[in-house]
Design a protein around this motif. Structure first.
Motif, PDB file in Angstrom:
ATOM      1  N   TRP A  47      27.274  30.512  72.893  1.00  0.00           N
ATOM      2  CA  TRP A  47      28.533  30.208  72.216  1.00  0.00           C
ATOM      3  C   TRP A  47      29.261  29.022  72.834  1.00  0.00           C
ATOM      4  O   TRP A  47      30.068  28.367  72.153  1.00  0.00           O
ATOM      5  CB  TRP A  47      29.414  31.454  72.162  1.00  0.00           C
ATOM      6  N   THR A  48      28.936  28.692  74.078  1.00  0.00           N
ATOM      7  CA  THR A  48      29.436  27.437  74.649  1.00  0.00           C
ATOM      8  C   THR A  48      28.789  26.255  73.948  1.00  0.00           C
ATOM      9  O   THR A  48      29.458  25.272  73.608  1.00  0.00           O
ATOM     10  CB  THR A  48      29.139  27.380  76.160  1.00  0.00           C
ATOM     11  N   ILE A  49      27.486  26.343  73.699  1.00  0.00           N
ATOM     12  CA  ILE A  49      26.772  25.266  73.006  1.00  0.00           C
ATOM     13  C   ILE A  49      27.325  25.074  71.601  1.00  0.00           C
ATOM     14  O   ILE A  49      27.578  23.944  71.156  1.00  0.00           O
ATOM     15  CB  ILE A  49      25.262  25.557  72.970  1.00  0.00           C
ATOM     16  N   VAL A  50      27.514  26.175  70.874  1.00  0.00           N
ATOM     17  CA  VAL A  50      28.045  26.081  69.504  1.00  0.00           C
ATOM     18  C   VAL A  50      29.428  25.434  69.511  1.00  0.00           C
ATOM     19  O   VAL A  50      29.734  24.566  68.680  1.00  0.00           O
ATOM     20  CB  VAL A  50      28.109  27.481  68.849  1.00  0.00           C
ATOM     21  N   THR A  51      30.258  25.852  70.451  1.00  0.00           N
ATOM     22  CA  THR A  51      31.611  25.288  70.551  1.00  0.00           C
ATOM     23  C   THR A  51      31.571  23.793  70.834  1.00  0.00           C
ATOM     24  O   THR A  51      32.291  23.005  70.196  1.00  0.00           O
ATOM     25  CB  THR A  51      32.408  25.993  71.653  1.00  0.00           C
ATOM     26  N   TYR A  52      30.722  23.379  71.766  1.00  0.00           N
ATOM     27  CA  TYR A  52      30.634  21.958  72.098  1.00  0.00           C
ATOM     28  C   TYR A  52      30.145  21.128  70.916  1.00  0.00           C
ATOM     29  O   TYR A  52      30.604  20.007  70.695  1.00  0.00           O
ATOM     30  CB  TYR A  52      29.716  21.755  73.305  1.00  0.00           C
ATOM     31  N   VAL A  53      29.200  21.668  70.159  1.00  0.00           N
ATOM     32  CA  VAL A  53      28.730  20.956  68.964  1.00  0.00           C
ATOM     33  C   VAL A  53      29.876  20.767  67.974  1.00  0.00           C
ATOM     34  O   VAL A  53      30.062  19.682  67.403  1.00  0.00           O
ATOM     35  CB  VAL A  53      27.563  21.717  68.304  1.00  0.00           C
ATOM     36  N   GLY A  54      30.669  21.821  67.770  1.00  0.00           N
ATOM     37  CA  GLY A  54      31.813  21.719  66.872  1.00  0.00           C
ATOM     38  C   GLY A  54      32.819  20.689  67.328  1.00  0.00           C
ATOM     39  O   GLY A  54      33.344  19.908  66.522  1.00  0.00           O
ATOM     40  N   TRP A  55      33.083  20.658  68.636  1.00  0.00           N
ATOM     41  CA  TRP A  55      34.015  19.662  69.176  1.00  0.00           C
ATOM     42  C   TRP A  55      33.491  18.247  68.962  1.00  0.00           C
ATOM     43  O   TRP A  55      34.250  17.339  68.603  1.00  0.00           O
ATOM     44  CB  TRP A  55      34.258  19.923  70.658  1.00  0.00           C
ATOM     45  N   LYS A  56      32.212  18.031  69.183  1.00  0.00           N
ATOM     46  CA  LYS A  56      31.645  16.690  68.987  1.00  0.00           C
ATOM     47  C   LYS A  56      31.770  16.248  67.533  1.00  0.00           C
ATOM     48  O   LYS A  56      32.164  15.105  67.247  1.00  0.00           O
ATOM     49  CB  LYS A  56      30.168  16.678  69.386  1.00  0.00           C
ATOM     50  N   LEU A  57      31.425  17.147  66.617  1.00  0.00           N
ATOM     51  CA  LEU A  57      31.478  16.811  65.199  1.00  0.00           C
ATOM     52  C   LEU A  57      32.897  16.469  64.750  1.00  0.00           C
ATOM     53  O   LEU A  57      33.095  15.703  63.806  1.00  0.00           O
ATOM     54  CB  LEU A  57      30.949  17.979  64.360  1.00  0.00           C
ATOM     55  N   THR A  58      33.880  17.030  65.439  1.00  0.00           N
ATOM     56  CA  THR A  58      35.280  16.772  65.091  1.00  0.00           C
ATOM     57  C   THR A  58      35.832  15.560  65.824  1.00  0.00           C
ATOM     58  O   THR A  58      36.426  14.656  65.222  1.00  0.00           O
ATOM     59  CB  THR A  58      36.146  17.996  65.433  1.00  0.00           C
ATOM     60  N   GLU A  59      35.643  15.512  67.135  1.00  0.00           N
ATOM     61  CA  GLU A  59      36.363  14.558  67.961  1.00  0.00           C
ATOM     62  C   GLU A  59      35.834  13.133  67.878  1.00  0.00           C
ATOM     63  O   GLU A  59      36.608  12.177  68.000  1.00  0.00           O
ATOM     64  CB  GLU A  59      36.364  15.040  69.411  1.00  0.00           C
ATOM     65  N   ILE A  60      34.534  12.959  67.679  1.00  0.00           N
ATOM     66  CA  ILE A  60      33.996  11.599  67.603  1.00  0.00           C
ATOM     67  C   ILE A  60      34.492  10.871  66.356  1.00  0.00           C
ATOM     68  O   ILE A  60      35.036   9.759  66.468  1.00  0.00           O
ATOM     69  CB  ILE A  60      32.453  11.623  67.673  1.00  0.00           C
TER      70      ILE A  60
END
Length: 457
Positions: free
Chosen positions: A112-125
Motif C-alpha cells: 500500500w506504500t507502493i500504491v500510494t506513491y504511484v498515486g502521488w506521482k500521477l498527481t504531482e508531476i
C-alpha cells in the motif's frame, strides 16, 4: 504560456486547492514509519527495506510519467486526466495504508506504500507542470509557487490538528499520533481530496500553449529529451547542490518522529511541537515570497539554508526528557520557517531552467522538469529516509525502548540533526552562484517571444 502580469487571486486560490490536500496527505509521511514500528511491531530495518523497494523504480516512473504527460499536453492541450487518475489511486492507497489490520505485516505496508506513491506521482508531476505553465513572468512564477506552497502548508496545519480532533471526538484517548490518528486521517482524505482536486480542475485553465509546438516535436523523442536535459547546465548546477541537501534532510525527516518521541521522550508534546512549526511555516511563506520579489531567489534560498543549518545544529544539543522540550519547541519552528523558502525558490528556479532549455531546443518539456523536481524532492527524500532508518537499526537504536545505548543515542542525533545541518551549510555557497538571475531570465523570455512571433509569420 500565460504572461499575465497579475494572475487573479481567485484563480490562484482554486489552483492551490490540490496543494492543500497534498500537504494534508504528506504531513504524516515522515511519521508513518515510526507509527508502524511503535504500534505495528515492525522492525526499523524491515520498514527501511520496504521503503527502498517501493522506490526501486522511481528513476524510471518519474521521467516516464513526465514524458507521457508532456506528450498528452502536446496532443490534447491538457494534463488534467493524469490528475484525475492520480486522485483515484491515491485515495485507495492511503485508505489501506492508514487503516491497517491489527496484525499488520511488512508485506501489507509495502504494497500500500507502493500504491500510494504511484498515486502521488500521477498527481504531482502533471500538477507541477501545470504550475510552471501558468506564467513565465519572473515575479508571477514566484507568486504561483507561493500560493501552491501556502496551500500545502495549510493542509499540513489541518493534519496536525487531527490528533486533537481525534481525542475530542472520542476516537483516541491521547493526542499522541497513533494508528487511530491515521485512520481518522484516511476518512478525511477519502472525502476531501476528490472534491478539492475536481474544483481546481474545473476552475483553472490550462497553462502553456500547446498550439505553438510542431508536429515533429522532439518531445516524443526520448533521445532528444535525454540530450536536452543532460546538457542543461543550469539544471546540473542546481542538482549538484539540491541533491545532497535534499538527501540529508530526507534522512532527518524519516526519523524526526523517533527523535522527539522515542529518544527525547516527548511523545505527548510531539503534536504541539509539530503544530507550532506550521504557523512559522505559514509566516515564512509570505516572508520568503516577499524577499524573492526584492532579491535574487537563489540568493534568498542560500541564506535560508544557512539559517536552517544553525537551527538544526542547535537541536542536536537538546537533552533527553522534559528539558529537551524548550529546545525543540524553539528551534524546530525556526527550521520550518527557514526551510519553507525552498517551496517558493526551487520550483520557480526550475521554471527558469525549463525556459533556458526551451530557448535552446524550442520545446516545452514542463512535465519532464516537473518530474525531475518531484523525483529529487519526493523519491530521494523517501530513499534517504529509508537509509536513515536503516542506519538507526544497524546502530542498535530501539524505537520501543525507554532509553538508548550510547551508540543508539549518537546515531539518532547524527541522522536527525547533524547531517542535515552539514548538508545545508555546504549547499548554500553552490546555490548562491546559480547562473540564471532576474536579468538573464528576462533575456531568455524575450528571446523566446521573438522566436515564436517570427514562427507565426
Amino acid at each position: 504560456m500565460n504572461n499575465d502580469s497579475n494572475l487573479r487571486r481567485s484563480m490562484l486560490f482554486a489552483f492551490s486547492m490540490p496543494a492543500v490536500m497534498l500537504g494534508f496527505m504528506h504531513a504524516p509521511e515522515s511519521s508513518v514509519q515510526g507509527i508502524y514500528a511503535k504500534f505495528g511491531g515492525l522492525s526499523l530495518t524491515a520498514i527501511a527495506g520496504a521503503m527502498l523497494f517501493s522506490r526501486l523504480f522511481d528513476a524510471i516512473t518519474y521521467p516516464l510519467i513526465g514524458h507521457l504527460s508532456d506528450a498528452t499536453f502536446r496532443k490534447a492541450g491538457t494534463r488534467k486526466a493524469w490528475i484525475v487518475a492520480g486522485t483515484i489511486v491515491t485515495v485507495v492507497g492511503l485508505w489501506f495504508l492508514y487503516r491497517p489490520p491489527p496484525n499488520v505485516t511488512i508485506t501489507y505496508y509495502t504494497i500500500w506504500t507502493i500504491v500510494t506513491y504511484v498515486g502521488w506521482k500521477l498527481t504531482e508531476i502533471p500538477y507541477g507542470a501545470w504550475a510552471l505553465g501558468l506564467s513565465s513572468d519572473y515575479v508571477q512564477r514566484a507568486r504561483v509557487q507561493l500560493w501552491r506552497s501556502m496551500g500545502m502548508m495549510f493542509g499540513s496545519l489541518i493534519f496536525y490538528v487531527v490528533p486533537f480532533l481525534s481525542k475530542a471526538f472520542g476516537l483516541s484517548e491521547t493526542t499522541e499520533m497513533t494508528m487511530q490518528t491515521l485512520g481518522f486521517t484516511a476518512v478525511l482524505i477519502a472525502v476531501c481530496v476528490p472534491l478539492l482536486n475536481l474544483y481546481a480542475l474545473a476552475t483553472v485553465p490550462e497553462g502553456g500553449s500547446p498550439s505553438t509546438k510542431t508536429e515533429s516535436s522532439a518531445v516524443g523523442d526520448w533521445r532528444g529529451t535525454l540530450h536536452a536535459v543532460t546538457n542543461n547546465r543550469p539544471l546540473l548546477h542546481l542538482l549538484i547542490a539540491f541533491v545532497p541537501v535534499t538527501f540529508l534532510n530526507g534522512m532527518s525527516a524519516g526519523v524526526t518522529y523517533l527523535y522527539a518521541d522515542s529518544y527525547l521522550g516527548l511523545a505527548e508534546q510531539l503534536p504541539i511541537i509539530l503544530l507550532l512549526g506550521v504557523p512559522f511555516t505559514l509566516l515564512g511563506l509570505p516572508f520568503w515570497g516577499w524577499v524573492c520579489l526584492k532579491y535574487e531567489r537563489h540568493h534568498v534560498w542560500a541564506v535560508s539554508l544557512i539559517l536552517a543549518s544553525i537551527a538544526y545544529a542547535g537541536m542536536g544539543f537538546a537533552p533527553v526528557g522534559s528539558a529537551g522540550f524548550p529546545f525543540m519547541v524553539t528551534l524546530y519552528p525556526i527550521t520550518c520557517f527557514c526551510q519553507i523558502a525552498v517551496g517558493v525558490t526551487v520550483p520557480a528556479m526550475m521554471g527558469d531552467i525549463m525556459d533556458h532549455e526551451r530557448l535552446c531546443t524550442g520545446e516545452d518539456r514542463s512535465g519532464i522538469y516537473s518530474a525531475i523536481l518531484a523525483f529529487v524532492a519526493k523519491s530521494m527524500t523517501g530513499i534517504s529516509a529509508a537509509i536513515g532508518l536503516a542506519v538507526l537499526g544497524w546502530l542498535d537504536f530501539n524505537a520501543a525502548a525507554h532509553s538508548q545505548t550510547a551508540t543508539g543515542a549518537f546515531a539518532i542525533r547524527l541522522v536527525a540533526v547533524w547531517l542535515p545541518a552539514l548538508g545545508m551549510a555546504c549547499g548554500a555557497p553552490l546555490i548562491w552562484r546559480f547562473p540564471i538571475n532576474r536579468a538573464r531570465q528576462a533575456e531568455i523570455h524575450e528571446a523566446i517571444k521573438v522566436r515564436e512571433a517570427a514562427a507565426l509569420k
